[in-house]
Scaffold this active site. Structure first.
Site, mmCIF file in Angstrom:
data_model
loop_
_atom_site.group_PDB
_atom_site.id
_atom_site.type_symbol
_atom_site.label_atom_id
_atom_site.label_comp_id
_atom_site.label_asym_id
_atom_site.label_seq_id
_atom_site.Cartn_x
_atom_site.Cartn_y
_atom_site.Cartn_z
ATOM 1 N N CYS A 115 18.821 1.321 -3.888
ATOM 2 C CA CYS A 115 18.663 2.772 -4.122
ATOM 3 C C CYS A 115 19.983 3.524 -3.993
ATOM 4 C CB CYS A 115 17.657 3.359 -3.149
ATOM 5 S SG CYS A 115 16.023 2.672 -3.348
ATOM 6 N N HIS A 257 18.490 10.770 -1.131
ATOM 7 C CA HIS A 257 17.606 9.812 -1.806
ATOM 8 C C HIS A 257 16.155 10.157 -1.448
ATOM 9 C CE1 HIS A 257 15.772 6.307 -3.310
ATOM 10 N NE2 HIS A 257 15.698 5.638 -2.167
ATOM 11 N N ASN A 287 9.556 7.380 -5.372
ATOM 12 C CA ASN A 287 10.883 6.766 -5.200
ATOM 13 C C ASN A 287 11.288 6.074 -6.505
ATOM 14 O OD1 ASN A 287 13.104 5.231 -4.547
ATOM 15 N ND2 ASN A 287 12.206 4.304 -2.709
#
Ligand code: ACO
Length: 330
Positions: A115, A257, A287
């Site tokens: 990520c 994030h 996500n």
């Protein structure tokens, strides 16, 4: 000493059409809208179709970013894509994007940092621009995690969506207010077993057995990642501020994030930063891995929350483990 300064010229983003909400997830696994909302802050996510791969999403986001800037296609001299769900194990999704954009005679490659892929890719781009080796770098964060999701695992399948975001990291002109001021990226490979895709690489090539055992999907120890996430994003952001002699009150916006709203709130609390200065869109996308930061930044810029001259921090963590932060004046 860098020869030049780098800046964010513009952002763009894209999410596929299909929207799946928590009530749809209730039909798939033993879960509830209430659990997902309270534990993660998520409500909807976008899913790519069977025909859509990473480069398809990436090209839409890239086109949006290019059109939002004064940079012309022919002026792009490097493409970097942060992704762990590229079109193919090889060649790179960067090369797929180059082909689709019709750009020739420039380098293109991928960065694999879970990520944190977008943050890593921006940091590579910044170094190319500051050293004078590139003038306009197209940086894309894209992931299509639904293609490697275990749909029987409620611990992970409710969390992921698909999306892409892009930016152009350009050489800043003299007197330009916009500038990427500093960045820090880190990795701790000793914790690589907390979040990974077991099969499909040279360690465990694809076989009937790996497919039968669902080993081509995401394995994650959520609880352990959770603790690391807050600690690592806080540490890299604090260090960036300290070494640039800035304080938390000098930041206009943090774009973190989007993995879990509780992680984002935990980071804000540790930084003593009000949530009104944190960009959050997790309820709409879930996500999207490398896609979350440029997607959130693009939305915030287009809705005129983030404006030219604002001091921003982009911060992420992910598989690897990896983490990092970027400090910039937009
Ligand atoms: N619905 C209902 N119950 C669930 C679900 C679900 N979807 N998922 C888990 N549960 C249950 C668990 O089985 C457990 O039940 P038990 O107590 O009977 O065993 C209970 O809920 C609590 O589980 P925890 O794992 O302790 O829940 P937690 O509050 O930690 O939330 C979560 C789990 C959301 C995964 C959280 O740990 C998290 O966000 N971790 C970070 C993950 C992450 O950020 N990954 C990022 C990187 S992704 C990338 O790089 C690709």
């Amino acid at each position: 000493m860098p020869l030049y300064n780098a800046k964010f010229s513009s952002f763009g983003s894209f999410a596929p059409k299909k929207v799946v909400n928590n009530f749809d997830m209730e039909k798939l696994v033993e879960t509830s809208d209430e659990w997902i909302r309270t534990r993660t802050g998520m409500f909807e996510r976008h899913y790519a179709s069977a025909e859509e791969a990473a480069s398809d999403l990436a090209v839409h986001a890239a086109t949006n970013a290019i059109e939002a800037s004064s940079v012309k296609y022919k002026d792009i001299d490097l493409i970097i894509v942060g992704t762990v769900t590229g079109d193919h194990p090889f060649p790179s999704t960067g090369c797929m994007v180059q082909k689709k954009l019709g750009l020739k005679n420039i380098p293109a490659f991928d960065v694999s940092a879970g990520c944190t892929g977008f943050v890593y890719a921006v940091e590579v781009a910044r170094n190319f621009v500051e050293s004078g080796n590139a003038q306009n770098v197209l940086v894309i964060g894209v992931d299509v995690l639904t293609k490697i999701t275990n749909w029987n695992d409620r611990n992970t399948c409710v969390l992921f969506g698909d999306g892409a975001g892009a930016t152009i990291v350009s050489r800043a002109g003299k007197g330009d207010i916009s500038r990427i001021i500093d960045a820090l990226i880190f990795a701790d490979g000793s914790q690589s077993d907390l979040l990974y895709q077991a099969a499909g690489g040279s360690r465990m090539p694809a076989s009937h057995e790996t497919v039968d055992k669902n080993l081509h999907t995401v394995y994650m120890e959520g609880n352990k990642i959770y603790k690391n996430a807050i600690r690592s994003m806080f540490a890299s952001t604090e260090e960036l501020l300290r070494r640039n002699k800035l304080e938390v009150k000098d930041i206009d916006w943090v774009v973190p994030h989007q993995a879990n709203l509780r992680i984002i709130e935990g980071l804000a609390e540790k930084l003593h930063l009000p949530m009104s200065k944190v960009i959050v869109n997790i309820e709409k996308y879930g996500n999207t891995s490398s896609g979350t930061i440029p997607l959130a930044a693009d939305e915030a810029i287009r809705s005129k929350k983030i404006r030219r001259g604002d001091m921003i921090v982009l911060t992420s963590f992910g598989a690897g483990l990896t983490w990092g932060s970027i400090l910039a004046r937009y």
